[in-house]
Write a protein that holds these residues in place. Structure first.
Motif, PDB file in Angstrom:
ATOM      1  N   TYR A   3       0.777  -1.143   0.145  1.00 38.53           N
ATOM      2  CA  TYR A   3       0.273   0.152   0.112  1.00 38.53           C
ATOM      3  C   TYR A   3       0.819   1.309  -0.005  1.00 38.53           C
ATOM      4  O   TYR A   3       2.002   1.124   0.311  1.00 38.53           O
ATOM      5  CB  TYR A   3      -1.121   0.031   1.064  1.00 38.53           C
ATOM      6  CG  TYR A   3      -0.539   0.170   2.777  1.00 38.53           C
ATOM      7  CD1 TYR A   3      -0.328   1.689   3.212  1.00 38.53           C
ATOM      8  CD2 TYR A   3       0.140  -0.722   3.296  1.00 38.53           C
ATOM      9  CE1 TYR A   3       0.205   1.604   4.428  1.00 38.53           C
ATOM     10  CE2 TYR A   3       0.578  -0.579   4.474  1.00 38.53           C
ATOM     11  CZ  TYR A   3       0.632   0.642   5.285  1.00 38.53           C
ATOM     12  OH  TYR A   3       1.164   0.974   6.372  1.00 38.53           O
ATOM     13  N   ASP A   4       0.228   2.397  -0.439  1.00 41.98           N
ATOM     14  CA  ASP A   4       0.853   3.481  -0.606  1.00 41.98           C
ATOM     15  C   ASP A   4       0.940   4.284   0.756  1.00 41.98           C
ATOM     16  O   ASP A   4      -0.328   4.778   1.272  1.00 41.98           O
ATOM     17  CB  ASP A   4       0.228   4.487  -1.604  1.00 41.98           C
ATOM     18  CG  ASP A   4       1.027   5.660  -1.947  1.00 41.98           C
ATOM     19  OD1 ASP A   4       1.664   6.150  -1.155  1.00 41.98           O
ATOM     20  OD2 ASP A   4       1.129   6.335  -3.221  1.00 41.98           O
ATOM     21  N   ARG A   6       1.402   7.191   1.615  1.00 38.06           N
ATOM     22  CA  ARG A   6       1.061   8.524   1.607  1.00 38.06           C
ATOM     23  C   ARG A   6      -0.501   8.556   1.536  1.00 38.06           C
ATOM     24  O   ARG A   6      -1.224   9.694   2.018  1.00 38.06           O
ATOM     25  CB  ARG A   6       1.642   9.046   0.344  1.00 38.06           C
ATOM     26  CG  ARG A   6       2.985   9.184   0.584  1.00 38.06           C
ATOM     27  CD  ARG A   6       3.774   9.777  -0.849  1.00 38.06           C
ATOM     28  NE  ARG A   6       3.580   8.442  -1.790  1.00 38.06           N
ATOM     29  CZ  ARG A   6       3.897   8.718  -2.988  1.00 38.06           C
ATOM     30  NH1 ARG A   6       4.645   9.557  -3.694  1.00 38.06           N
ATOM     31  NH2 ARG A   6       3.863   7.557  -3.946  1.00 38.06           N
ATOM     32  N   LYS A   7      -1.223   7.610   0.886  1.00 37.44           N
ATOM     33  CA  LYS A   7      -2.553   7.519   0.768  1.00 37.44           C
ATOM     34  C   LYS A   7      -3.203   6.570   1.807  1.00 37.44           C
ATOM     35  O   LYS A   7      -4.311   6.735   2.279  1.00 37.44           O
ATOM     36  CB  LYS A   7      -2.839   6.708  -0.657  1.00 37.44           C
ATOM     37  CG  LYS A   7      -2.540   7.611  -1.660  1.00 37.44           C
ATOM     38  CD  LYS A   7      -2.884   6.818  -3.025  1.00 37.44           C
ATOM     39  CE  LYS A   7      -2.375   7.703  -4.125  1.00 37.44           C
ATOM     40  NZ  LYS A   7      -2.561   6.750  -5.455  1.00 37.44           N
ATOM     41  N   HIS A  10      -4.381   0.887   2.998  1.00 40.50           N
ATOM     42  CA  HIS A  10      -4.072  -0.595   3.182  1.00 40.50           C
ATOM     43  C   HIS A  10      -5.391  -1.174   3.074  1.00 40.50           C
ATOM     44  O   HIS A  10      -5.279  -2.730   2.930  1.00 40.50           O
ATOM     45  CB  HIS A  10      -3.211  -0.651   4.340  1.00 40.50           C
ATOM     46  CG  HIS A  10      -3.787  -0.072   5.471  1.00 40.50           C
ATOM     47  ND1 HIS A  10      -4.951  -0.115   6.246  1.00 40.50           N
ATOM     48  CD2 HIS A  10      -3.223   1.176   6.064  1.00 40.50           C
ATOM     49  CE1 HIS A  10      -5.196   0.609   7.075  1.00 40.50           C
ATOM     50  NE2 HIS A  10      -4.221   1.439   6.978  1.00 40.50           N
TER      51      HIS A  10
END
Length: 201
Positions: A3-4, A6-7, A10
């Motif tokens: 998962y990113d 920053r975003k 997850h």
């Protein structure tokens, strides 16, 4: 999975990052205001970052009393949180009004420090007396200021309960220090294993 961060996308019910960076030592920090108020609070973003001189660090997310008091007096004490002191440590994490002595609220006896003014937790087997080096405000990769601050302190005095010194070495496992994992979970050190660093080939 990937998962990113920053975003934070997850898809899990809780952020897993603190379960990944684990176990984390607990800095159980005693501080004192210029007016003499005592604060005791646990911080799980804590560690030693230098040995000569000994420098420790902890991070405060938000402008908490520990941060304010250390700014005022430039001194603090790191008390070792152990299995036997786990309930008292947890009590000191509760939000309390400024001026309330968390040590007293948790039923802990204070012991005087030798080189700094904030007291230490008498029942803790080890305590580090520290003088503030710097408080570093954090910012993200976009340069935006965060409400998070890293405190660096130089250790100028060390208290050790002699009962835990065995054959000239401090027995970490015997003290049963506790550490923070993810969510509401903790670990306790009760067993150690030994590995000798390889010599240069």
């Amino acid at each position: 999975m990937f998962y990113d961060a920053r975003k934070n996308d997850h898809g899990l019910p809780h952020d897993p990052i603190k379960a990944i960076v684990a176990p984390r030592p607990i800095g159980w920090i005693t501080s004192m205001s210029a007016a003499g108020d005592i604060n005791l609070a646990p911080y799980s973003f804590f560690n030693a970052v230098s040995s000569r001189p000994t420098i420790v660090t902890f991070s405060s997310e938000g402008q908490k009393d520990s941060l304010a008091f250390i700014r005022e007096t430039r001194e603090f004490v790191c008390n070792l949180a152990t299995w036997d002191l786990r309930e008292a440590m947890n009590k000191t994490s509760a939000p309390m009004a400024r001026g309330v002595n968390e040590m007293e609220a948790a039923g802990l006896e204070a012991a005087p420090s030798c080189l700094v003014k904030p007291p230490r937790v008498a029942a803790s087997p080890c305590a580090l007396e520290c003088v503030l080096l710097q408080i570093l405000p954090l910012s993200d990769i976009e340069g935006r200021a965060l409400d998070a601050y890293v405190v660096f302190g130089e250790v100028i005095g060390v208290h050790i309960d002699d009962r835990y010194i065995r054959d000239g070495l401090l027995d970490t496992a015997a003290m049963k220090p506790i550490a923070r994992n993810g969510y509401h979970n903790y670990s306790v050190v009760e067993r150690e294993f030994r590995m000798v660093r390889p010599s240069r080939a």
